[in-house]
Design a protein around this motif. Structure first.
Motif, PDB file in Angstrom:
ATOM      1  N   GLY A  21      18.642  13.659   0.655  1.00  0.00           N
ATOM      2  CA  GLY A  21      19.874  13.236   0.012  1.00  0.00           C
ATOM      3  C   GLY A  21      20.836  14.382  -0.156  1.00  0.00           C
ATOM      4  O   GLY A  21      20.567  15.521   0.250  1.00  0.00           O
ATOM      5  N   THR A  22      21.972  14.091  -0.784  1.00  0.00           N
ATOM      6  CA  THR A  22      23.026  15.097  -0.940  1.00  0.00           C
ATOM      7  C   THR A  22      23.477  15.248  -2.386  1.00  0.00           C
ATOM      8  O   THR A  22      24.512  15.855  -2.651  1.00  0.00           O
ATOM      9  CB  THR A  22      24.240  14.710  -0.069  1.00  0.00           C
ATOM     10  N   GLU A  57      21.357  22.454  -0.331  1.00  0.00           N
ATOM     11  CA  GLU A  57      21.256  22.645   1.114  1.00  0.00           C
ATOM     12  C   GLU A  57      19.843  22.367   1.613  1.00  0.00           C
ATOM     13  O   GLU A  57      19.661  21.823   2.707  1.00  0.00           O
ATOM     14  CB  GLU A  57      21.691  24.063   1.491  1.00  0.00           C
ATOM     15  N   VAL A  58      18.841  22.724   0.839  1.00  0.00           N
ATOM     16  CA  VAL A  58      17.456  22.407   1.202  1.00  0.00           C
ATOM     17  C   VAL A  58      17.264  20.894   1.256  1.00  0.00           C
ATOM     18  O   VAL A  58      16.635  20.357   2.183  1.00  0.00           O
ATOM     19  CB  VAL A  58      16.471  23.057   0.213  1.00  0.00           C
ATOM     20  N   ALA A  59      17.808  20.186   0.279  1.00  0.00           N
ATOM     21  CA  ALA A  59      17.697  18.727   0.261  1.00  0.00           C
ATOM     22  C   ALA A  59      18.376  18.104   1.482  1.00  0.00           C
ATOM     23  O   ALA A  59      17.858  17.158   2.086  1.00  0.00           O
ATOM     24  CB  ALA A  59      18.310  18.178  -1.026  1.00  0.00           C
ATOM     25  N   TYR A  71      20.239  31.916   7.620  1.00  0.00           N
ATOM     26  CA  TYR A  71      21.148  30.758   7.582  1.00  0.00           C
ATOM     27  C   TYR A  71      22.405  31.089   6.784  1.00  0.00           C
ATOM     28  O   TYR A  71      22.354  31.803   5.782  1.00  0.00           O
ATOM     29  CB  TYR A  71      20.420  29.582   6.943  1.00  0.00           C
ATOM     30  N   ARG A  72      23.557  30.570   7.240  1.00  0.00           N
ATOM     31  CA  ARG A  72      24.836  30.786   6.556  1.00  0.00           C
ATOM     32  C   ARG A  72      25.537  29.452   6.321  1.00  0.00           C
ATOM     33  O   ARG A  72      25.328  28.483   7.056  1.00  0.00           O
ATOM     34  CB  ARG A  72      25.752  31.715   7.368  1.00  0.00           C
ATOM     35  N   LEU A  73      26.389  29.425   5.310  1.00  0.00           N
ATOM     36  CA  LEU A  73      27.183  28.242   4.968  1.00  0.00           C
ATOM     37  C   LEU A  73      28.598  28.433   5.518  1.00  0.00           C
ATOM     38  O   LEU A  73      29.192  29.498   5.339  1.00  0.00           O
ATOM     39  CB  LEU A  73      27.227  28.061   3.449  1.00  0.00           C
ATOM     40  N   THR A  74      29.133  27.400   6.153  1.00  0.00           N
ATOM     41  CA  THR A  74      30.401  27.517   6.870  1.00  0.00           C
ATOM     42  C   THR A  74      31.504  26.687   6.223  1.00  0.00           C
ATOM     43  O   THR A  74      31.320  25.489   5.968  1.00  0.00           O
ATOM     44  CB  THR A  74      30.239  27.079   8.336  1.00  0.00           C
TER      45      THR A  74
END
Length: 445
Positions: A294-295, A286-288, A120-123
């Motif tokens: 939630g965030t 990110e898991v949450a 997985y990557r963050l964009t």
């Protein structure tokens, strides 16, 4: 959790008892049941040799207690397990939840692998703004996004220049930011302000460059008070535009440019090796988000507990206040962390994350520890805050490996009494070094 510990103890005891009975069976003598049964003419029986299985040398007899006693008023919370057989060799207060320090990053790493996946990557994206000629920089959580050419983060990471280059010759008049992926306070209430000024932590924003560092190439550098605005300022300079914090993304806007972070596997390796707090917080958030808890910071605990249960780890007493372990509000027992290590090491899809663990006298946060042992003898995640010190991983010993979790606290004056790295960490290390010396003969008594 006590039942799990008892099963390990009973398993080892059962094996020992079986060995004793088998070793003694061939020489067992049944005594006479009465005087009449004894004949005075009976030959003198041959003396029975002591069975080899009863020799004292066959019992674990190398005590860890002297090292525990030397720790003084520190309370040692620990488990030591034969990694090959699963037999519990020694335990001390192992079911008591305590502040985890950065040992919590093992939880963050395992849950990130389990929930997000290693690829997985963050964009980070650029989208049109609500006004003509404007754009908005949309944060996707990537803490490794570079402001320039140099970076503390190793390998290939994306940069602001990469985003600007994708816009080509478009004339940009103003730049806005969108940090809505993460909500709530950016600074956990239990973190001290010195953690930012000393360079251990940045406010957690979905948009930042260089992990919020003032010096992009330094591991420990004072961190920004407003990481998103810093990122926007760099992007505005790259595009020749002004920064307008009031700008919002145009409804339904499609990305004009996008760059991606390293993979979760690469981020986890760096997080574990150098104990990077910002990466840990991003992964936990990110898991949450993925688990829809939630965030914000409050979402992390529920997400971690849920993921740990999926992995088959008992969460009794567990509290995941943050992802880095910097919070004094985190709680886990040595038994919980030991069970997590066992699960991770025996599952093919999770085991690769252990490659990021520091090695004594070789890498990461263990590079200068345990000089009295063979290089690489200790392979573990470190942890240190003023409430506790910790180590969790493996010790190489003669004939095998010992899985260990050791967390120490100081009860005098309450659970928040400070633990000193300079004074108390050598005591923790002496416990681990003694365990290495004892090896599989280790005993808690």
């Amino acid at each position: 959790m006590a039942d799990a510990r008892m099963m390990r103890l009973l398993g080892g005891a059962a094996a020992l008892i079986t060995g004793l009975l088998l070793g003694a069976a061939s020489t067992l003598i049944v005594p006479a049941t009465s005087a009449e049964d004894v004949s005075i003419t009976s030959p003198t029986p041959t003396p029975t040799p002591e069975p080899a299985s009863l020799q004292r040398a066959d019992f674990r007899k190398c005590s860890l207690q002297p090292a525990i006693d030397a720790a003084g008023d520190l309370t040692v919370h620990a488990t030591f397990t034969d990694d090959a057989t699963g037999q519990l060799l020694a335990e001390f207060h192992d079911d008591e939840p305590v502040p985890t320090a950065s040992v919590m990053k093992l939880v963050t790493a395992a849950t990130a692998y389990e929930v997000l996946g290693p690829d997985y990557r963050l964009t980070t994206q650029v989208v049109p703004g609500t006004k003509p000629g404007t754009v908005v920089l949309v944060g996707g959580g990537d803490p490794t996004l570079r402001s320039g050419d140099s970076s503390y983060f190793p390998g290939t990471t994306a940069s602001i220049a990469d985003l600007a280059a994708q816009l080509g010759n478009q004339r940009i008049t103003a730049v806005g930011i969108d940090t809505s992926r993460y909500t709530g306070p950016q600074w956990h209430p239990s973190w001290g302000p010195e953690d930012r000024t000393l360079g251990y932590m940045s406010p957690i924003s979905a948009l930042m460059v260089d992990g919020g560092r003032a010096d992009p190439a330094a591991q420990e550098s004072p961190r920004s008070e407003d990481p998103a605005s810093d990122a926007a300022a760099v992007f505005a300079a790259q595009t020749g535009a002004s920064f307008d914090p009031a700008l919002k993304p145009a409804p339904g806007a499609m990305p004009l440019a996008a760059v991606e972070s390293p993979t979760v596997a690469e981020l986890v390796d760096l997080m574990l090796l150098e104990s990077d707090n910002v990466i840990a917080e991003v992964l936990a958030r990110e898991v949450a988000i993925k688990l829809d808890t939630g965030t914000d910071f409050d979402a992390i605990n529920q997400a971690q507990r849920q993921a740990l249960l999926w992995l088959g780890v008992d969460v009794t007493g567990f509290v995941g206040a943050d992802g880095s372990g910097l919070s004094r509000d985190n709680r886990a027992s040595a038994e919980t962390i030991d069970e997590l290590l066992r699960v991770v090491s025996t599952h093919d899809e999770l085991a690769p994350l252990l490659a990021g663990l520091p090695e004594s006298q070789r890498t990461g946060t263990l590079e200068r520890r345990f000089p009295e042992l063979a290089d690489g003898a200790v392979n573990a995640k470190t942890g240190q805050i003023t409430e506790s010190l910790g180590l969790a991983g493996w010790i190489d010993v003669d004939g095998g490996r010992v899985r260990m979790v050791v967390m120490v606290t100081r009860p005098v004056g309450g659970e928040n009494a400070p633990v000193s790295v300079g004074v108390d960490r050598p005591l923790l290390d002496s416990v681990v070094a003694r365990a290495q010396e004892c090896g599989l003969q280790l005993s808690g008594q």
